[in-house]
Design an enzyme around this catalytic site. Structure first.
Site, short mmCIF file in Angstrom:
data_model
loop_
_atom_site.label_atom_id
_atom_site.label_comp_id
_atom_site.label_asym_id
_atom_site.label_seq_id
_atom_site.Cartn_x
_atom_site.Cartn_y
_atom_site.Cartn_z
N ASP A 1 -61.14 13.77 7.87
CA ASP A 1 -60.89 12.33 7.90
C ASP A 1 -61.16 11.77 9.29
OD1 ASP A 1 -59.71 10.04 6.44
OD2 ASP A 1 -58.12 10.16 7.95
N GLU B 1 -66.22 12.52 7.57
CA GLU B 1 -66.24 11.08 7.36
C GLU B 1 -66.55 10.46 8.71
OE1 GLU B 1 -63.49 7.26 6.25
OE2 GLU B 1 -62.71 8.89 7.44
#
Ligand code: NOJ
Length: 556
Positions: A201, A242
């Site tokens: 993330d 990401e």
């Protein structure tokens, strides 16, 4: 060349455990329910599942606010259920990757609780503090309109803490070696439980901003450390980043030697693909494809259309974004954070089967590995009455039974889409399974085809001139096998001529999608193609329709 880079030809499917299938009748999806749906996923052709955060959490950001890195949210099951599920995945030939959220924790995490309660605690330095409110606290917020600041005062601590995201998500201090040790431990734990890697993330924030793992001269050293640890523990595990960053920065996320992350989401191609659809003009996407530099051999793009967040159009110009908003989400309720749309794909494209197929044909043929968001395979819609991104996170629509077959409980924990053209009574797996023309069956066939096209996942791709701005042609080459794809972004028919190549195989093309084994022959490799509005084609070059008859393997 390393042969077993499994992710190069994978089909990744993203699932939120709580919204996929309720297995115990309490209204919340869980691991037992998900395990029962593995036959469905294997049948669809999925080879890797990516699970959104399923850890204990106050759930104020859909689980991206973790209170315990080593557990399972009790609503979804327990660690035993996770291990059973991970084992079942293996039996189905499906790999598992899980979300690794290490930029921040929940403010309920015991580390933060101890850090704020006691300035002399060793956990104090796990987070980023300032005695006074730093300047620019109103800049760099990820959720404008919802978030007030990136520094918030904690009364108990008597100090301000840094948070890139919501105020209940304090950022970890990654320049603290003890925190980096903790992260390695977390990775090691889940690897032992059978996962094949992590979707990491918010990667750009791991290496920039207050308290980040920036080392003088090499901000990416932290990513390399993570990768080294991962590869030592599990040689074929991957990191999927990401990282929504400009093209000239993205290479650093892979690492020059391919020693950072193996996979990075192609946010730029995603945003420009949508612009191309809106403008009926292939050029925005073509520009991005041309700017994609050659990657190290182990690196790979991850291609996607929609995910669990808003469709982020923040990298388009203001004028481009305005056009995209007008075409895809004109109602202000559909828009979010000044940059995105909280909608699913099918409603954005007006439920038009031709445009949906065009979009998915593109996604499956972009250089890289495709990633599907659950429910995309049946063309699910959104529920705008739910707050922010929850609009696209409604329960999976399995059938026209009560609650779409998602749960037997009186009420699901989150409502389904139950009105309009995308209601579960109309759009569901059971109905589409019976219809050979359904999106579900089309996606299943396309996945099968995509797996048989190692040229796309493994090969080199280049954009071929077509002379028509509405038509994109791409040629892919891999160890003697080659393919050509064509996509017409315009609503009207187009006729284009493409110089496919000078080699012998370029003069013979086999249409991989036609019902009647269509072949095209053109001397010198100059072919003319007639495409209907929103039409698309996949051709294999040469005399064999299977790449596998051509691809040479070491030892052949
Ligand atoms: C990115 C995730 O995709 C998003 O859902 C989340 O809110 C933020 N990171 C914070 O973890």
């Amino acid at each position: 060349m390393i042969e077993d880079l499994w992710y190069k030809n994978a089909v990744i499917y993203c699932v939120d455990v709580e919204t996929f299938q309720d297995g115990n009748g309490d209204g919340v999806g869980d691991f037992r329910g998900l395990a029962r749906r593995l036959d469905y996923l294997a049948g669809l052709g999925v080879t890797c599942l990516w699970l959104l955060p399923f850890y204990p959490s106050p759930n104020r950001d859909n689980g991206y606010d973790i209170a315990d890195f080593y557990g399972v949210d009790p609503r979804l099951g327990d660690l035993g259920d996770f291990v059973e599920f991970s084992h079942q995945c293996k039996l189905h030939g499906i790999r598992l990757i899980v979300d690794l959220v290490i930029n921040h924790t929940s403010d309920r995490h015991p580390w933060f609780q101890q850090a704020r309660a006691d300035a002399s605690s060793r956990f104090r330095d796990y987070y980023v503090w300032s005695a006074k409110k730093p300047r620019g606290a109103h800049k760099g917020m990820v959720f404008p309109g919802v978030q007030q600041s990136v520094w918030t005062r904690d009364r108990k601590a008597g100090a301000y803490y840094f948070h890139r995201f919501h105020e209940f998500q304090p950022d970890l201090n990654l320049s603290n070696p003890a925190v980096r040790d903790e992260i390695r431990k977390v990775m090691g734990f889940w690897l032992e439980l059978g996962v094949s890697g992590f979707r990491v993330d918010a990667v750009p924030f791991l290496i920039s901003g207050p308290g980040k793992a920036v080392r003088k001269g090499d901000p990416f050293a932290f990513l390399r450390e993570m990768r080294q640890f991962l590869s030592w523990r599990c040689g074929d595990a991957v990191l999927l980043a990401e990282a929504n960053v400009p093209m000239d920065e993205v290479l650093e996320y892979f690492g020059d030697e391919g020693d950072h992350m193996q996979l990075v989401f192609n946010f730029l191609a995603n945003q420009h693909l949508f612009l191309s659809l809106v403008d009926e003009d292939a050029r925005p996407l073509t520009r991005v494809l041309r700017s994609m530099t050659k990657l190290p051999p182990t690196a790979q793009w991850a291609s996607f259309l929609r995910n669990h967040d808003e469709l982020d159009l923040g990298r388009l110009t203001q004028a481009e974004r305005k056009r995209a908003f007008a075409a895809l989400g004109p109602d202000p309720r559909m828009q979010l954070y000044d940059r995105g749309l909280r909608r699913r794909l099918a409603p954005m494209l007006g439920g038009d089967a031709r445009r949906l197929q065009l979009a998915y044909s593109l996604m499956f043929s972009l250089p890289g590995t495709p990633v599907l968001w659950y429910g995309e395979e049946i063309g699910m819609g959104e529920r705008l009455s739910l707050r922010d991104r929850h609009a696209v996170r409604t329960p999976m629509q399995w059938s026209s039974e009560a609650h779409g077959g998602f749960t037997h409980a009186q009420a699901p924990f989150r409502p389904l889409v139950d009105r309009g053209a995308f209601a579960f009574e109309r759009v569901n797996v059971a109905a589409q399974r019976r219809d050979p023309e359904s999106l579900l069956n089309w996606i299943e066939r396309t996945i099968r085809l995509r797996k048989e096209c190692p040229e796309v996942g493994w090969g080199s791709a280049r954009v071929m001139p077509t002379g028509d701005p509405a038509v994109l042609a791409m040629r892919y080459d891999f160890r003697g096998a080659a393919m050509l794809t064509l996509h017409n972004f315009a609503r009207g028919p187009r006729s284009v001529r493409v110089a496919v190549g000078h080699d012998a195989k370029s003069s013979r093309l086999i249409d991989l999608l036609s019902h009647d084994d269509t072949r095209k022959t053109a001397r010198g490799g100059h072919h003319r193609f007639e495409l209907e509005g929103y039409g698309y084609r996949w051709f294999r070059l040469g005399a064999h329709d299977s790449a596998h008859q051509r691809v040479e393997r070491p030892g052949d």
